[in-house]
Scaffold this motif. Sequence first.
Motif, PDB file in Angstrom:
ATOM      1  N   GLU A  64       7.085  -4.611  14.877  1.00  0.00           N
ATOM      2  CA  GLU A  64       6.766  -3.170  15.035  1.00  0.00           C
ATOM      3  C   GLU A  64       6.238  -2.465  13.534  1.00  0.00           C
ATOM      4  OE1 GLU A  64       7.966  -0.554  16.832  1.00  0.00           O
ATOM      5  OE2 GLU A  64       9.132  -1.916  18.238  1.00  0.00           O
ATOM      6  N   LEU A  65       6.436  -3.159  12.560  1.00  0.00           N
ATOM      7  CA  LEU A  65       5.783  -2.834  11.143  1.00  0.00           C
ATOM      8  C   LEU A  65       4.255  -2.995  11.411  1.00  0.00           C
ATOM      9  CD1 LEU A  65       8.498  -4.238   8.687  1.00  0.00           C
ATOM     10  CD2 LEU A  65       8.017  -1.977   8.868  1.00  0.00           C
ATOM     11  N   ILE A  66       3.947  -4.289  11.642  1.00  0.00           N
ATOM     12  CA  ILE A  66       2.459  -4.689  11.889  1.00  0.00           C
ATOM     13  C   ILE A  66       1.742  -3.744  12.641  1.00  0.00           C
ATOM     14  CG2 ILE A  66       0.832  -6.233  12.597  1.00  0.00           C
ATOM     15  CD1 ILE A  66       2.835  -8.537  11.516  1.00  0.00           C
ATOM     16  N   ASP A  67       2.382  -3.302  13.934  1.00  0.00           N
ATOM     17  CA  ASP A  67       1.746  -2.364  14.881  1.00  0.00           C
ATOM     18  C   ASP A  67       1.584  -1.011  14.224  1.00  0.00           C
ATOM     19  OD1 ASP A  67       1.476  -4.374  16.638  1.00  0.00           O
ATOM     20  OD2 ASP A  67       3.304  -4.063  17.800  1.00  0.00           O
ATOM     21  N   TYR A  68       2.709  -0.834  13.512  1.00  0.00           N
ATOM     22  CA  TYR A  68       2.444   0.758  13.077  1.00  0.00           C
ATOM     23  C   TYR A  68       1.747   0.835  11.475  1.00  0.00           C
ATOM     24  CZ  TYR A  68       3.883   5.620  12.121  1.00  0.00           C
ATOM     25  OH  TYR A  68       4.010   6.836  11.681  1.00  0.00           O
ATOM     26  N   ILE A  69       2.325   0.119  10.557  1.00  0.00           N
ATOM     27  CA  ILE A  69       1.752   0.380   9.203  1.00  0.00           C
ATOM     28  C   ILE A  69       0.424  -0.171   9.054  1.00  0.00           C
ATOM     29  CG2 ILE A  69       1.912  -0.399   6.828  1.00  0.00           C
ATOM     30  CD1 ILE A  69       4.415   1.638   7.960  1.00  0.00           C
ATOM     31  N   LEU A  70      -0.060  -1.228   9.793  1.00  0.00           N
ATOM     32  CA  LEU A  70      -1.208  -1.691   9.786  1.00  0.00           C
ATOM     33  C   LEU A  70      -2.345  -1.369  10.892  1.00  0.00           C
ATOM     34  CD1 LEU A  70      -0.551  -5.497   8.993  1.00  0.00           C
ATOM     35  CD2 LEU A  70      -1.001  -3.653   7.494  1.00  0.00           C
ATOM     36  N   ASP A  71      -1.947  -0.359  11.578  1.00  0.00           N
ATOM     37  CA  ASP A  71      -2.734   0.012  12.551  1.00  0.00           C
ATOM     38  C   ASP A  71      -3.959   0.592  12.139  1.00  0.00           C
ATOM     39  OD1 ASP A  71      -3.256   1.114  15.521  1.00  0.00           O
ATOM     40  OD2 ASP A  71      -2.906   3.162  14.531  1.00  0.00           O
ATOM     41  N   ASP A  72      -4.058   1.390  10.972  1.00  0.00           N
ATOM     42  CA  ASP A  72      -5.375   1.959  10.582  1.00  0.00           C
ATOM     43  C   ASP A  72      -6.135   1.237   9.600  1.00  0.00           C
ATOM     44  OD1 ASP A  72      -5.102   4.104  12.215  1.00  0.00           O
ATOM     45  OD2 ASP A  72      -3.727   5.132  10.627  1.00  0.00           O
TER      46      ASP A  72
ATOM     47  N   ALA B 123      11.949 -10.951  14.121  1.00  0.00           N
ATOM     48  CA  ALA B 123      10.624 -10.835  14.714  1.00  0.00           C
ATOM     49  C   ALA B 123      10.173  -9.662  15.155  1.00  0.00           C
ATOM     50  CB  ALA B 123      10.514 -12.217  15.772  1.00  0.00           C
ATOM     51  N   GLU B 124      11.004  -8.887  15.862  1.00  0.00           N
ATOM     52  CA  GLU B 124      10.696  -7.708  16.586  1.00  0.00           C
ATOM     53  C   GLU B 124      10.578  -6.415  15.640  1.00  0.00           C
ATOM     54  OE1 GLU B 124      13.311  -7.781  20.602  1.00  0.00           O
ATOM     55  OE2 GLU B 124      14.389  -7.303  18.809  1.00  0.00           O
ATOM     56  N   LEU B 125      11.192  -6.880  14.361  1.00  0.00           N
ATOM     57  CA  LEU B 125      10.959  -5.810  13.171  1.00  0.00           C
ATOM     58  C   LEU B 125       9.446  -5.868  12.583  1.00  0.00           C
ATOM     59  CD1 LEU B 125      11.922  -3.757  11.170  1.00  0.00           C
ATOM     60  CD2 LEU B 125      12.777  -5.685   9.890  1.00  0.00           C
ATOM     61  N   ARG B 126       9.330  -7.268  12.393  1.00  0.00           N
ATOM     62  CA  ARG B 126       7.924  -7.670  11.941  1.00  0.00           C
ATOM     63  C   ARG B 126       6.921  -6.940  12.744  1.00  0.00           C
ATOM     64  NH1 ARG B 126       9.192 -12.571  10.920  1.00  0.00           N
ATOM     65  NH2 ARG B 126       8.112 -13.382  12.878  1.00  0.00           N
TER      66      ARG B 126
ATOM     67  N   VAL C  45      11.100   3.969   8.946  1.00  0.00           N
ATOM     68  CA  VAL C  45      12.035   3.898   7.912  1.00  0.00           C
ATOM     69  C   VAL C  45      12.885   2.806   8.644  1.00  0.00           C
ATOM     70  CG1 VAL C  45      13.770   4.909   6.530  1.00  0.00           C
ATOM     71  CG2 VAL C  45      12.093   6.212   7.142  1.00  0.00           C
ATOM     72  N   ILE C  46      13.334   1.691   7.825  1.00  0.00           N
ATOM     73  CA  ILE C  46      14.058   0.472   8.109  1.00  0.00           C
ATOM     74  C   ILE C  46      15.447   0.868   7.776  1.00  0.00           C
ATOM     75  CG2 ILE C  46      14.404  -1.839   8.120  1.00  0.00           C
ATOM     76  CD1 ILE C  46      11.297  -1.853   6.985  1.00  0.00           C
TER      77      ILE C  46
ATOM     78  N   ALA D  45       3.712  -8.469   2.468  1.00  0.00           N
ATOM     79  CA  ALA D  45       5.169  -7.509   2.073  1.00  0.00           C
ATOM     80  C   ALA D  45       5.746  -7.326   3.353  1.00  0.00           C
ATOM     81  CB  ALA D  45       4.450  -6.157   1.437  1.00  0.00           C
ATOM     82  N   ILE D  46       5.063  -7.153   4.599  1.00  0.00           N
ATOM     83  CA  ILE D  46       6.168  -6.875   5.684  1.00  0.00           C
ATOM     84  C   ILE D  46       6.698  -8.064   6.048  1.00  0.00           C
ATOM     85  CG2 ILE D  46       5.655  -6.627   8.364  1.00  0.00           C
ATOM     86  CD1 ILE D  46       3.414  -4.717   7.731  1.00  0.00           C
ATOM     87  N   ILE D  47       6.092  -9.322   5.828  1.00  0.00           N
ATOM     88  CA  ILE D  47       6.713 -10.580   6.123  1.00  0.00           C
ATOM     89  C   ILE D  47       8.051 -10.831   5.274  1.00  0.00           C
ATOM     90  CG2 ILE D  47       6.647 -13.318   6.011  1.00  0.00           C
ATOM     91  CD1 ILE D  47       3.801 -12.865   6.814  1.00  0.00           C
ATOM     92  N   GLU D  48       7.909 -10.529   4.008  1.00  0.00           N
ATOM     93  CA  GLU D  48       9.164 -10.635   3.031  1.00  0.00           C
ATOM     94  C   GLU D  48      10.100  -9.503   3.458  1.00  0.00           C
ATOM     95  OE1 GLU D  48       9.558 -12.727   0.339  1.00  0.00           O
ATOM     96  OE2 GLU D  48       7.829 -14.082   1.186  1.00  0.00           O
ATOM     97  N   ILE D  49       9.848  -8.527   3.785  1.00  0.00           N
ATOM     98  CA  ILE D  49      10.842  -7.283   3.956  1.00  0.00           C
ATOM     99  C   ILE D  49      11.689  -7.555   5.287  1.00  0.00           C
ATOM    100  CG2 ILE D  49      10.999  -4.852   4.815  1.00  0.00           C
ATOM    101  CD1 ILE D  49       8.691  -4.239   3.002  1.00  0.00           C
ATOM    102  N   SER D  50      11.032  -8.267   6.103  1.00  0.00           N
ATOM    103  CA  SER D  50      11.637  -8.750   7.509  1.00  0.00           C
ATOM    104  C   SER D  50      12.437  -9.843   7.315  1.00  0.00           C
ATOM    105  CB  SER D  50      10.390  -9.144   8.544  1.00  0.00           C
ATOM    106  OG  SER D  50       9.627  -8.089   8.892  1.00  0.00           O
TER     107      SER D  50
END
Length: 293
Positions: free
Chosen positions: A263-271, A258-261, A233-234, A127-132
Motif C-alpha cells: 500500500e505504501l509503495i503504491d501510494y507514496i512512490l506513485d509520483d 507485506a500488504e502494508l508495504r 497515515v498508518i 524507509a517504507i521497508i523499515e516502517i513496515s
Amino acid sequence: MSFFENTADFFSKIPSINFRVTDILDICLVAFIVYNGIKLIRDTRAFQLVKGLLLLGVGYFVINALNMEASSYIFEFIFKNIFIILVILFRQEIRHVLEKVGTSKLSNLSHFLKGGSSEKYKVVNEAIIEISKAVQRMSDSKTGSLIVMEKELLLGDVIETGKEIDAKITHELVGNIFFPNSPLHDGAAIVRDGRLLCAGCVLPLSKNSELSSDLGTRHRAALGMSEQSDAMVIVTSEETGTISVAVEGELIRNLSEAELREELIDYILDDVEIEKSSGDSGLFTKLFKGKKK
C-alpha cells in the motif's frame, strides 16, 4: 401558439445560432467545474449544506410569491451576503480544493526538466521497508502507533506541534518512539522524503459522525489527517494490534506487513520517477550539459 408550434419555432432558429470555439470551451469548462464540485462535496458534510441552501432558495421563492415583506427582508439580507456566508461555511472544503490545485501534477514537469529521482526513490523505499517491519513488530506486541507518511502537501502546521528528530528511519528507532511510556509515544510521527522528521505531533480528529463506535482516538486522528491532506497515515491498535492505513478519508484495516508495504509503495512512490540503472539525465541536463563521458 401551441406547444408543437413553439417547438418548431425553436428548432427553426437553431441554424442561425452562431457558436464559436470559445463558447464550446466555455461550456466544457463550466461543466468540468460543476462536475468536480459535486464530486468533491458529495461524500462530505458540505453536501448537506448545499441541500440546505437549495431549500432556502425554494423558501425565498415561495415567500416572494406570497408577498411576505418581513420574511423577504431577512432572506434578501442572507442572499446579498451569500458569498461571505459560503466562504465561512465551506472554508475547510475551499482550503482542501486550493491545496489539491497547488499540489497537482505540475511536479512532474520539474522531474521532466531536472532528470530522474532514483536516489529519492531508493531512500523512500528503504524507509517504507523499515516502517513496515517496525509496524509489524508493534502489532505483534500490541503497541499503539500513529505514523504520517507525508506526500505532496506539506504538513508544517502539524509538525509544529511535535518534537523535531530529522533522522534516518530504522525499525529500531520507530519502535523506541512508540514504546509504552516513552515521552513521544502518544503523538504521531511525521515522515517526509524517507526521513523521520518529528514525533509527538497532534493530529486533527475526524468530524465524520458516521464512524464506527469501536474506532479509538488514534484511528479518528488518522482519518482526520487523511481528510485534510494527501498523506497516508498508518495506525496500529493498542487493543487488538490491528494494522490499518487511512488515506483520503477512508480506512483500510487488517493489513499484514507485506500488504502494508505494498500500500505504501503504491501510494507514496506513485509520483516518484524511477531510474534504476539507466543513469540518463533529464531533458534540461541533456540540452545544456551534454552527455557524461
